[in-house]
Design a protein around this motif. Structure first.
Motif, PDB file in Angstrom:
ATOM      1  N   ARG A 438       0.850  -1.195   0.000  1.00 39.95           N
ATOM      2  CA  ARG A 438       0.000   0.000   0.000  1.00 39.95           C
ATOM      3  C   ARG A 438       0.879   1.235   0.000  1.00 39.95           C
ATOM      4  N   PRO A 439       1.505   1.526  -1.132  1.00 43.19           N
ATOM      5  CA  PRO A 439       2.467   2.635  -1.184  1.00 43.19           C
ATOM      6  C   PRO A 439       1.866   3.987  -0.808  1.00 43.19           C
ATOM      7  N   LEU A 440       0.612   4.224  -1.139  1.00 47.91           N
ATOM      8  CA  LEU A 440       0.004   5.499  -0.765  1.00 47.91           C
ATOM      9  C   LEU A 440      -0.176   5.593   0.748  1.00 47.91           C
ATOM     10  N   SER A 441      -0.586   4.501   1.357  1.00 45.40           N
ATOM     11  CA  SER A 441      -0.709   4.478   2.818  1.00 45.40           C
ATOM     12  C   SER A 441       0.657   4.660   3.478  1.00 45.40           C
ATOM     13  N   TYR A 442       1.665   4.060   2.865  1.00 43.91           N
ATOM     14  CA  TYR A 442       3.029   4.202   3.370  1.00 43.91           C
ATOM     15  C   TYR A 442       3.452   5.670   3.371  1.00 43.91           C
ATOM     16  N   LEU A 443       3.223   6.359   2.261  1.00 48.77           N
ATOM     17  CA  LEU A 443       3.589   7.772   2.166  1.00 48.77           C
ATOM     18  C   LEU A 443       2.774   8.625   3.137  1.00 48.77           C
ATOM     19  N   LYS A 444       1.500   8.278   3.293  1.00 49.81           N
ATOM     20  CA  LYS A 444       0.645   9.020   4.222  1.00 49.81           C
ATOM     21  C   LYS A 444       1.144   8.885   5.651  1.00 49.81           C
ATOM     22  N   ILE A 445       1.503   7.652   6.038  1.00 49.13           N
ATOM     23  CA  ILE A 445       1.999   7.437   7.392  1.00 49.13           C
ATOM     24  C   ILE A 445       3.317   8.159   7.611  1.00 49.13           C
ATOM     25  N   GLN A 446       4.185   8.152   6.621  1.00 50.70           N
ATOM     26  CA  GLN A 446       5.454   8.876   6.734  1.00 50.70           C
ATOM     27  C   GLN A 446       5.199  10.364   6.982  1.00 50.70           C
ATOM     28  N   ALA A 447       4.260  10.917   6.224  1.00 52.25           N
ATOM     29  CA  ALA A 447       3.963  12.347   6.363  1.00 52.25           C
ATOM     30  C   ALA A 447       3.344  12.653   7.721  1.00 52.25           C
ATOM     31  N   LEU A 448       2.375  11.831   8.124  1.00 51.73           N
ATOM     32  CA  LEU A 448       1.707  12.061   9.405  1.00 51.73           C
ATOM     33  C   LEU A 448       2.669  11.884  10.578  1.00 51.73           C
TER      34      LEU A 448
END
Length: 520
Positions: A438-448
């Motif tokens: 889930r690359p989008l979820s991965y990027l979202k978690i990194q940002a958050l």
């Protein structure tokens, strides 16, 4: 049918309560006490239940007069506040019942102040009492004949818990511990045979709390790996749920040091989203461990096993104890050195205390080495008379140990050793899975995570209490940034700063005599 109010008394400021850190993270209390929603879940339909946790809201004693039954629970450290509340309720003539760990080991602790006492578990006795009460035939004391079958207990009433006020949630997957540590009241209250919920039950409770906004959950077992086979089955179910939902929660738990002997178990824990484990290490000395019957800690080198758990991707929190019969005044330096060498940031090194009904209490009573009055003395805080040093030497050595452990430089040297030089792989299983699937979820978690770390650091820097520590914080923050660790480590650093404020404040107040000794 009854109007019921269930109350959890306020905890005194304590090490694991993280009281001084809560304002920094915008919460009122570290975590809820499970006894209240568990009892609410056991309450038959038709009764009305209200939960009051004094750690997040005040008790309205005038309003309590409208309830038919007011129930109070409490642990050993809450006993003074329990008495104060019960005296007020008794003065007002309110029908009161009491249960929980303290009254289970000291049944007459509140004699004359309560109408009904519950000893031990209450899955059978609480509904039975309500039925007896409805017929006007209740007894003054209830105790289950058998231990609770955890695979048949109802879902706790999490909907009644104000989770927004707590830093973490908590789920109990089992009760009981197979070991026989002399000082521990767990085996007295819950027994030595682990009794375990089904994986489906555990996942349902995690999901229920997640829906209520919880993002960090403590698996609050006496020993999560007391039955390793069952623990693995539960972990596999949690992994499936985490992956189906994009790993929405982080977890941590409590386990024995023999965790290090099972590579598969550690792997499953990290894949399930666990990031830390509290381990009762107690002492670096094998003689003391044998004395207290903590045999699980003497099978192989402790340092090697702590390192193995850390290398698996789990941060180790430690429970330590001073005051065993083999401890002389040199123990304090050995405790400090062990925790430093093994890169353990969070360590509660308490003075040994003897809880009624434990084997330790019986042994010391027979030896004439108990002083129960001293346990309530704000300048002593233990009822144990040590063998190789005076009570004053133990107290002063312990205070100095805690001050050294939570000196800012010492504390963050351990952080650097674990997170920078040691490159602890915290949460890597979760992040690697998300990056692949889930690359989008991965990027979202990194940002958050980055945002949360910066937000918390800003709060830490803006708090006047951190002024003496900011130069140390700043120096070690730059070391972390230079090491180019992922964003989740920035958040970990910020959290470690917030927790340091608590530990440093509490130890400083005790050392200066500005607060009573807190031995928990």
């Amino acid at each position: 049918m009854a109007q019921i109010c269930l109350i959890n008394p306020r905890f005194q400021t304590s090490f694991w309560g993280l009281n001084h850190a809560m304002p920094l993270i915008g919460k009122k209390s570290n975590m809820p006490v499970l006894a209240l929603p568990v009892l609410a879940g056991l309450t038959p339909a038709g009764h009305e239940v209200v939960l009051v946790d004094e750690n997040v809201e005040e008790i309205d004693f005038d309003a309590l007069a409208a309830f038919d039954i007011v129930g109070l629970t409490g642990m050993t450290v809450q006993r003074d506040r329990m008495r104060a509340i019960l005296e007020e309720l008794h003065e007002r003539g309110i029908f009161t019942v009491v249960g929980g760990p303290w009254v289970s080991v000291v049944e007459d602790a509140f004699a004359g102040l309560v109408d009904v006492v519950f000893v031990g578990e209450a899955e059978e006795t609480w509904p039975r009492f309500l039925d007896d009460w409805s017929r006007g035939e209740h007894r003054a004391r209830y105790e289950q004949a058998d231990k609770t079958d955890m695979s048949r207990v109802p879902m706790p009433r999490y909907d009644l818990v104000k989770f927004r006020e707590y830093a973490t949630g908590c789920v109990q997957t089992s009760r009981g511990c197979p070991f026989q540590c002399e000082f521990c009241d767990i085996i007295v209250i819950f027994g030595r045979k682990p009794r375990i919920k089904t994986p489906e039950m555990v996942v349902a409770e995690i999901e229920a709390q997640h829906r209520l906004g919880v993002r960090l959950i403590f698996l609050v077992d006496d020993n999560f790996i007391g039955n390793k086979k069952a623990a693995k089955t539960i972990l596999r179910a949690i992994i499936a749920w985490q992956r189906a939902n994009g790993y929405p929660v982080a977890l941590y738990t409590e386990a024995s040091l023999d965790l290090a002997e099972d590579d598969e178990l550690m792997r499953l824990m990290t894949e399930a989203g666990l990031i830390a484990v509290f381990i009762g290490i107690e002492s670096p000395d094998e003689e003391a461990l044998r004395e207290t019957k903590k045999y699980q800690n003497v099978r192989g080198g402790m340092a090697e096993r702590v390192r193995k758990v850390q290398d698996a991707g789990l941060e180790v929190y430690a429970g330590m104890i001073v005051g065993f019969d083999h401890d002389d005044p040199s123990i304090f330096e050995r405790q400090f050195r062990f925790l430093k060498d093994n890169r353990i940031l969070f360590a509660m090194a308490g003075m040994l205390s003897a809880i009624p009904k434990t084997p330790l209490y019986a042994r010391l009573a027979a030896e004439g080495r108990l002083d129960d009055a001293a346990a309530d003395d704000p300048q002593v805080a233990t009822n144990v008379v040590p063998l190789l040093m005076s009570v004053e030497q133990m107290r002063d050595g312990w205070l100095d140990l805690m001050a050294r452990l939570y000196d800012a430089e010492n504390y963050f040297e351990r952080f650097d050793a674990l997170f920078i030089e040691g490159r602890l792989q915290l949460g890597s299983a979760r992040m690697n899975w998300l990056r692949r699937n889930r690359p989008l979820s991965y990027l979202k978690i990194q940002a958050l995570t980055t945002f949360a770390g910066v937000w918390l650091l800003a709060r830490v820097w803006g708090d006047r209490r951190t002024r003496p520590y900011r130069p140390v914080y700043r120096r070690h923050l730059w070391k972390l940034i230079a090491a180019r660790r992922p964003p989740r480590y920035l958040f970990q650093f910020a959290m470690k700063c917030a927790v340091h404020v608590h530990f440093a404040t509490l130890t400083g107040q005790m050392a200066r005599g500005e607060s009573r000794l807190v031995n928990t």
